[in-house]
Design a protein around this motif. Structure first.
Motif, short mmCIF file in Angstrom:
data_model
loop_
_atom_site.label_atom_id
_atom_site.label_comp_id
_atom_site.label_asym_id
_atom_site.label_seq_id
_atom_site.Cartn_x
_atom_site.Cartn_y
_atom_site.Cartn_z
N GLN A 41 0.57 -5.09 -12.24
CA GLN A 41 1.04 -3.76 -12.04
C GLN A 41 0.28 -2.72 -11.48
N SER A 42 0.50 -2.06 -10.45
CA SER A 42 -0.21 -1.16 -9.76
C SER A 42 -0.97 -0.31 -10.73
N GLY A 43 -2.24 -0.28 -10.45
CA GLY A 43 -3.21 0.38 -11.12
C GLY A 43 -4.17 -0.43 -12.15
N GLU A 44 -3.65 -1.53 -12.33
CA GLU A 44 -4.80 -2.55 -12.95
C GLU A 44 -5.23 -3.69 -12.47
N PRO A 45 -6.37 -4.15 -12.49
CA PRO A 45 -6.97 -5.23 -11.85
C PRO A 45 -6.54 -6.26 -12.28
N LEU A 46 -6.51 -7.45 -11.49
CA LEU A 46 -6.13 -8.86 -11.90
C LEU A 46 -7.02 -9.85 -10.97
N ALA A 47 -7.99 -10.55 -11.81
CA ALA A 47 -8.84 -11.50 -10.91
C ALA A 47 -7.88 -12.80 -10.43
N LEU A 48 -7.73 -13.15 -9.18
CA LEU A 48 -6.59 -14.17 -8.89
C LEU A 48 -7.32 -15.25 -8.43
N SER A 49 -8.47 -15.06 -7.35
CA SER A 49 -9.25 -16.05 -6.59
C SER A 49 -10.18 -16.84 -7.48
N GLY A 72 -5.96 3.91 -4.40
CA GLY A 72 -5.39 3.46 -5.51
C GLY A 72 -6.15 2.20 -5.76
N THR A 73 -6.53 1.53 -5.00
CA THR A 73 -7.57 0.23 -5.34
C THR A 73 -9.06 0.77 -6.19
N VAL A 74 -9.57 1.73 -5.61
CA VAL A 74 -10.69 2.49 -5.94
C VAL A 74 -10.39 3.00 -7.42
N SER A 76 -8.06 1.98 -9.57
CA SER A 76 -8.14 0.93 -10.51
C SER A 76 -9.10 -0.15 -10.57
N ASP A 77 -9.66 -0.48 -9.49
CA ASP A 77 -10.75 -1.56 -9.58
C ASP A 77 -11.88 -1.12 -9.60
N ASP A 78 -12.40 -0.12 -9.01
CA ASP A 78 -13.67 0.49 -8.94
C ASP A 78 -14.34 -0.49 -8.10
N VAL A 95 -12.60 4.41 2.52
CA VAL A 95 -11.57 4.47 1.54
C VAL A 95 -10.41 5.79 2.33
N LEU A 96 -9.02 5.07 2.29
CA LEU A 96 -8.10 5.77 2.67
C LEU A 96 -7.56 6.84 1.58
N ASP A 97 -7.69 8.22 1.81
CA ASP A 97 -7.66 9.06 0.44
C ASP A 97 -7.11 10.30 0.81
N ALA A 98 -5.94 10.50 1.15
CA ALA A 98 -5.32 11.63 1.73
C ALA A 98 -5.65 12.90 1.02
N GLY A 143 2.37 12.69 4.49
CA GLY A 143 1.31 13.18 3.80
C GLY A 143 0.09 12.26 3.63
N ARG A 144 0.29 10.93 4.18
CA ARG A 144 -0.91 10.19 4.18
C ARG A 144 -1.70 10.26 5.50
N VAL A 145 -2.89 9.66 5.26
CA VAL A 145 -3.67 9.77 6.63
C VAL A 145 -2.94 8.90 7.34
N SER A 146 -3.07 9.38 8.89
CA SER A 146 -2.59 8.82 9.89
C SER A 146 -3.41 7.61 10.30
N LEU A 147 -2.87 6.16 10.14
CA LEU A 147 -3.54 5.31 10.52
C LEU A 147 -3.92 5.07 11.73
N HIS A 148 -3.23 5.40 13.05
CA HIS A 148 -3.85 5.18 14.34
C HIS A 148 -4.97 6.43 14.53
N ALA A 168 -1.29 -2.66 -2.14
CA ALA A 168 -0.24 -3.03 -1.52
C ALA A 168 0.43 -1.74 -0.48
N ASN A 169 -0.04 -0.48 -0.85
CA ASN A 169 0.34 0.64 -0.10
C ASN A 169 -0.38 0.57 1.29
N VAL A 170 -1.63 0.10 1.33
CA VAL A 170 -2.32 -0.01 2.58
C VAL A 170 -1.91 -1.26 3.39
N ILE A 171 -1.73 -2.36 2.52
CA ILE A 171 -1.30 -3.49 3.29
C ILE A 171 0.18 -3.17 4.06
N1 LIG Z 1 -5.18 -9.22 -5.08
C1 LIG Z 1 -5.83 -8.36 -4.29
O1 LIG Z 1 -6.57 -9.07 -3.34
C2 LIG Z 1 -5.73 -6.98 -4.53
C3 LIG Z 1 -6.59 -6.17 -3.30
C4 LIG Z 1 -6.69 -5.10 -3.56
C5 LIG Z 1 -6.03 -4.27 -4.47
N2 LIG Z 1 -5.41 -4.91 -5.31
C6 LIG Z 1 -4.51 -4.24 -6.56
O2 LIG Z 1 -3.69 -3.32 -5.69
C7 LIG Z 1 -3.44 -2.45 -6.69
C8 LIG Z 1 -3.55 -0.88 -5.65
O3 LIG Z 1 -2.79 -0.90 -4.88
P1 LIG Z 1 -1.86 0.47 -4.47
O4 LIG Z 1 -0.77 -0.10 -3.45
O5 LIG Z 1 -1.46 1.16 -6.01
O6 LIG Z 1 -2.77 1.41 -3.96
P2 LIG Z 1 -3.52 1.16 -2.46
O7 LIG Z 1 -2.90 0.82 -1.42
O8 LIG Z 1 -5.07 0.77 -2.72
O9 LIG Z 1 -3.86 2.88 -2.13
C9 LIG Z 1 -2.70 3.57 -1.90
C10 LIG Z 1 -3.20 4.91 -1.61
O10 LIG Z 1 -3.91 5.23 -0.57
C11 LIG Z 1 -3.71 6.40 0.16
N3 LIG Z 1 -3.41 6.46 1.53
C12 LIG Z 1 -3.87 7.21 2.39
N4 LIG Z 1 -3.35 7.09 3.57
C13 LIG Z 1 -2.63 5.93 3.45
C14 LIG Z 1 -1.89 5.25 4.32
N5 LIG Z 1 -1.87 5.67 5.77
N6 LIG Z 1 -1.36 4.31 3.97
C15 LIG Z 1 -1.29 3.85 2.76
N7 LIG Z 1 -1.90 4.35 1.70
C16 LIG Z 1 -2.69 5.73 1.89
C17 LIG Z 1 -2.54 6.91 -0.59
O11 LIG Z 1 -3.02 8.10 -1.60
P3 LIG Z 1 -3.08 9.40 -1.24
O12 LIG Z 1 -1.82 10.12 -0.87
O13 LIG Z 1 -3.74 9.90 -2.54
O14 LIG Z 1 -4.19 9.25 -0.35
C18 LIG Z 1 -1.89 5.71 -1.32
O15 LIG Z 1 -1.18 6.11 -2.53
C19 LIG Z 1 -4.36 -2.13 -7.81
O16 LIG Z 1 -3.72 -2.62 -8.82
C20 LIG Z 1 -5.44 -3.33 -7.19
O17 LIG Z 1 -5.89 -4.20 -8.42
C21 LIG Z 1 -5.30 -6.27 -5.44
#
Ligand SMILES: NC(=O)c1ccc[n+]([C@@H]2O[C@H](COP(=O)([O-])OP(=O)(O)OC[C@H]3O[C@@H](n4cnc5c(N)ncnc54)[C@H](OP(=O)(O)O)[C@@H]3O)[C@@H](O)[C@H]2O)c1
Length: 247
Positions: A41-49, A72-74, A76-78, A95-98, A143-148, A168-171
């Motif tokens: 679940q979002s917010g917790e790390p899981l080692a997969l590789s 979100g990744t910072v 949860s996973d630091d 880091v994307l951190d609006a 309200g997020r950082v403009s990716l372009h 996932a949000n960033v992907i």
């Molecule tokens: N398996 C893997 O390879 C892998 C890799 C990385 C992460 N993860 C897991 O993914 C989870 C975190 O994913 P997550 O979806 O919760 O968070 P995330 O994608 O790491 O971060 C999302 C946050 O980034 C900020 N952000 C700012 N601008 C953005 C934009 N344009 N688009 C998207 N986000 C933007 C937003 O917060 P603000 O609005 O506060 O800026 C948003 O809530 C963790 O549990 C981690 O363990 C897994």
């Protein structure tokens, strides 16, 4: 050529074709389970590789000028985001951190010789310590950082290649805006039933959904590695499919 070398040479050739642009070449790379989960679940790390796939991740990091994750990744996973299991330079951590929520003690701000770049749209953001460099950018309608704008700024700062590691949000954000050029995916033999890598891409035309072509696959330990070019227009992908030989 072993698998790492094949992927390196393919990535560098792709990148060479796309140098003259106003944004970096973007490689999306992350690990997921067979059912597409990146964690439970979002917010917790899981080692997969497995170990070899983790080494590939570090190899890929060393091939990019910058590495980007969401806040979100910072939180949860630091993560450290540097190169430890490969020989090569550390990429610039970004880091994307609006809302500027990054904790002062985040490890990625203290483990590299490079100051961590925090991309934010928060007016009040100010560096809490010298390990951070705050880069203010316009917010988007959500309200997020403009990716372009973010990618344009990174290019101006000398980032010609960017590895996006998640979450996932960033992907989803990068794919939604058609900003991913290449993908290197680790598929670990686990079934997690958890938090999926890719959310709603909001493409009204299903035929326009992103496609990978050509696509390459191979195994690394017990993981499957899939890589290829991300295409956003209708392309005939099947005839381009390829399977790399075992390494
Ligand atoms: N398996 C893997 O390879 C892998 C890799 C990385 C992460 N993860 C897991 O993914 C989870 C975190 O994913 P997550 O979806 O919760 O968070 P995330 O994608 O790491 O971060 C999302 C946050 O980034 C900020 N952000 C700012 N601008 C953005 C934009 N344009 N688009 C998207 N986000 C933007 C937003 O917060 P603000 O609005 O506060 O800026 C948003 O809530 C963790 O549990 C981690 O363990 C897994």
């Amino acid at each position: 050529m072993n698998l790492n070398q094949q992927i390196e040479s393919w990535l560098l050739s792709q990148r060479a074709q796309l140098v003259a642009r106003d944004r970096p070449f973007v490689t999306l790379s992350y690990a997921q389970s067979w059912d597409g989960s990146i964690t439970l679940q979002s917010g917790e790390p899981l080692a997969l590789s497995g170990e070899p796939a983790m080494q590939l991740t570090h190899h890929l990091r060393s091939l990019h000028d910058g590495i980007l994750v969401g806040i979100g990744t910072v939180l949860s996973d630091d993560p450290r985001l540097n190169v430890r299991q490969w020989q090569g330079p550390d990429p610039q951590p970004i880091v994307l951190d609006a809302q500027f929520r990054i904790p002062p003690g985040a490890r990625l701000c203290h483990l590299s010789d490079k100051r961590c770049w925090v991309l934010t749209s928060a007016e009040t953001a100010c560096p809490v310590d010298s390990a951070l460099e705050v880069i203010r950018l316009p917010g988007d309608s959500a309200g997020r950082v403009s990716l372009h704008d973010a990618l344009g700024e990174l290019k101006q700062r000398g980032i010609n290649s960017l590895m996006v590691e998640g979450g996932a949000n960033v992907i989803t954000g990068f794919l939604k805006q058609k900003l991913v050029d290449a993908i290197v995916l680790t598929v670990a033999p686990r079934l997690v039933g958890g938090y999926k890598a890719v959310g709603d891409l909001q493409f009204s035309d299903r035929a326009a959904l992103p496609k990978i072509a050509p696509v390459f696959t191979d195994t690394l330990g017990s993981d499957v590695i899939m890589w290829g070019k991300v295409q956003y227009d209708n392309v005939a992908g099947d005839e381009d499919a390829d399977h790399a030989g075992a390494s």
